[in-house]
Write an enzyme that holds these catalytic residues in place. Sequence first.
Site, PDB file in Angstrom:
ATOM      1  CG  HIS A   1      60.465 -11.610 -15.114  1.00  0.00           C
ATOM      2  ND1 HIS A   1      61.407 -11.719 -14.174  1.00  0.00           N
ATOM      3  CD2 HIS A   1      60.371 -10.272 -15.538  1.00  0.00           C
ATOM      4  CE1 HIS A   1      61.920 -10.180 -14.024  1.00  0.00           C
ATOM      5  NE2 HIS A   1      61.196  -9.657 -14.728  1.00  0.00           N
TER       6      HIS A   1
ATOM      7  CD  GLU B   1      62.106 -16.803 -15.840  1.00  0.00           C
ATOM      8  OE1 GLU B   1      63.367 -16.801 -15.878  1.00  0.00           O
ATOM      9  OE2 GLU B   1      61.484 -15.959 -16.124  1.00  0.00           O
TER      10      GLU B   1
ATOM     11  CB  CYS C   1      64.190 -12.209 -10.985  1.00  0.00           C
ATOM     12  SG  CYS C   1      62.373 -12.395 -11.093  1.00  0.00           S
TER      13      CYS C   1
ATOM     14  CB  CYS D   1      60.784 -15.897 -11.427  1.00  0.00           C
ATOM     15  SG  CYS D   1      60.145 -14.490 -12.734  1.00  0.00           S
TER      16      CYS D   1
END
Length: 362
Positions: free
Chosen positions: A85, A87, A113, A116
């Site tokens: 992801h 992040e 999420c 993260c």
Amino acid sequence: MENQTSYVRPSWDEYFLQMLPVVASRATCDRGRSGCVIVREKRIICTGYVGAPPGQAHCDEAGHLIWKTIDENGVETEHCVRTIHAEANAIYQAARFGLPLKDATLYCHMEPCYNCAMAIISAGIKRVVCDKRYHKAERTRKYFNDAGIELVVLHNEIEDYGQKPSNNSQLKTVFLVGMCGAGKSEIADFFIKHGYGYFRFGQITLDEVKRRGLEPNEANEKPIREGFRKKYGMAAFAILNMPRIDQFLNEGKNVLGDGLYSWSEYKVLKEKYGDQMIVIAVYAAPKTRYERLVNRAEKYKDDPNLKYRSFSSAEAKARDYAELENIEKGGPIAMADYTIVNDGDMENLKKQIEEVWEKINQ
């Protein structure tokens, strides 16, 4: 001049959020091309976007690596796990170059999420600004609240990220495995006539041979196959064909894959498709196969995809040895759900195919 409207500059939060689409343009997964910007004292520290780790295949190259999960409410959903992801990637970039993130602000498209979120907390980031909400962010909000992280969402709209429930779990993915000349193509033709979506594992190699303007033969094909395996690993031809498999399944079609190569490919496919996966091994004695292969192309004149190529006995034998020694082709043959022994005439083969077909569809 008195009626001229004064220009209103964006806020700092709006300013950094507006940078996200540019960062996201580097993302490599079309299920969610998003970006992230991390800032401290109004200065950009690092950026990140959705993508695979360095040296690994991206979704745009090798297709999605979909894992199925069952949520707390019992709904089965699909997630691509090939990429990191945005992040997390931004945080990893900062770690790689020794950039501290303590008390920084992280900007992202929607609420992170929970994986993260844990990385954000561990990195010492104290503020997270998102454009929209995420439909499964309850745990993230709790984590941030417990850790004292300020969460700002500019637009109270839910971004559903497209994790749609799987509706193709009843479809079948059938893979044929056998040495060259065993009779896989005849079995494939039967399944095609019954509406199965069809692909050949090795067509990727032949397409690359054509693209390079080379003659299709073992000397030219071998380095291309080895190149794919060097880049994607020993499960290369499973990984590279997964987008085609998933496309058929998403269209509501059962799938027939002709020419499963290796034990590594078997394991990757089994992990992904589980009970949907059926392997049919096709056996014929080497002498029988070599005799079939010598003049096979003469029997099938119209063959633009080189499905029915001829091989000399020496070429076929060399290919046999290479597949057994280098890619452990005996593994999927040994683990097959069904075995067809193709050492008789066409009528005998058709009878065995129909018997397997009935068992598969019971």
